[in-house]
Design an enzyme around this catalytic site. Sequence first.
Site, short mmCIF file in Angstrom:
data_model
loop_
_atom_site.label_atom_id
_atom_site.label_comp_id
_atom_site.label_asym_id
_atom_site.label_seq_id
_atom_site.Cartn_x
_atom_site.Cartn_y
_atom_site.Cartn_z
CG ASN A 7 4.43 -2.20 -2.35
OD1 ASN A 7 4.46 -2.91 -3.31
ND2 ASN A 7 3.58 -1.31 -2.31
NE ARG A 99 -0.03 -3.84 -1.87
CZ ARG A 99 -0.14 -3.43 -2.92
NH1 ARG A 99 0.56 -2.74 -3.45
NH2 ARG A 99 -1.58 -3.26 -3.61
CG HIS A 188 -7.50 -2.09 -2.44
ND1 HIS A 188 -8.68 -1.51 -3.03
CD2 HIS A 188 -6.56 -1.59 -2.90
CE1 HIS A 188 -8.29 -0.72 -3.87
NE2 HIS A 188 -6.83 -0.76 -3.62
NE ARG A 249 -7.05 -0.72 -11.85
CZ ARG A 249 -6.58 -0.53 -10.52
NH1 ARG A 249 -7.25 -0.72 -9.66
NH2 ARG A 249 -5.15 -0.78 -10.27
CD GLU A 393 -2.77 -0.85 1.51
OE1 GLU A 393 -2.53 0.14 1.12
OE2 GLU A 393 -2.73 -1.92 0.81
#
Length: 411
Positions: A7, A99, A188, A249, A393
């Site tokens: 990642n 990823r 996601h 956010r 993940e």
Amino acid sequence: MLVLVVNCGSSSLKYQVREVVAVPDVEPQPYTSTMPALDENVPLEVATRGEVGGEVLASGLVENIGGPGIRDHTQALELLAERLEEELAGRTIDAAGHRVVHGGERFSAPVLVNNEIIREIERLAPLAPLHNPAAVLGLRAVQRTWPHLPQVCVFDTAFHRTMPEHVWRYAIPEDMYTRYGIRRYGFHGTSHDYVTGQAAQFLGVARDQFAAVVAHLGNGASVTAIKDGRSYDTSMGYTPLAGLVMGTRSGDLDPSVVTAIMRRDPAADPETLDAMLNKESGLKAIAGDHDMRAVQEAADAGDERAELALEMAAYRLAKYVGGYHVAVGGTQALVFTAGIGENAAPFRRRVCERLGALGITVDDDANAVRSPEVRRISAPGSAVEVLVVPTDEERAIAEATAALVDRRRSR
Ligand code: ADP
């Protein structure tokens, strides 16, 4: 098969080495979509999924790439190769799975990497200016370090390629879409896909008949409507800024807020506003802290701003769950996952308390249990099953990588 899961950020590289023990005996499902691919000539790869598991043999983080110690991603990979030689005691990596945040309209499933694929990911950089270039640096660095290693990319957006057009289009002039690719993509996806599979299996429901609402609540948070086992709608949009109230956010906002601020504040350029909405908003703006644990503690101690922040976040999520319940024609399950979803029992309760109209009731004792296992937290009479499903993940990326590499070998 030993799979290195990578990642890549612009200055960091997170990795895991997973042992994938068996390869799924699953026929790939042909991909169908109501939307055109940007490049019709390139066949879309197909996904496979199955029960292959994966033990973590090594994991870590290389930081400060581009700083005084580590020149670039290639040097980071050389460092990693040395580390792995030690940590894996001579065993070698069989494949790498990356990823990748943005797969645009091109990628609807994991793909085996070649130079054309790398160029395509680079071409999608305007859609993910921070993330896709970093992924490309990682792909090229792995290529340089292990020239014959098969590599696979797993895209955060891919799972949402099954959303129908009336869901992914914005009601703005069409050339914004055709010229700039402005539409909803969703993120996601790897987590939503994995968690959906786990939940269906736990409930004993065939995946293609599974209707669910999956809430991935981490620092970034999104909720997905699952219909027939696939993504039908999701709360993030063109970027991960849309939807829920997150750590830093804002989530959904009247777009005029942005233009109004720009008119009033001469210093408000796109970069400043981007930073404000992505890094200074959400729980942080209301409660003064982005971290759910800190916000919950403050609320427990009577802090009104923290209480308000939790109410705002829970209300927004409950509103999405209600909407998605309708979108999927009646959901069988509400599924919580990621840092907050898996651990913040009081927040799960707060959300579910707002969902009484759906017949949802939570068992407080079950909700209080802490466990790394898939579990049910709804009360016996609840009209909708409420589950907690730990996401993984890296495992999903390792499995997808092993499946594709194995399929190539057996051809
Ligand atoms: P990321 O999006 O960075 O992967 P995570 O999935 O790790 O995020 O989730 C981070 C969030 O999970 C933080 O808000 C953190 O406070 C929250 N979290 C982690 N553990 C707990 C806990 N025990 N109780 C409440 N919140 C928790």
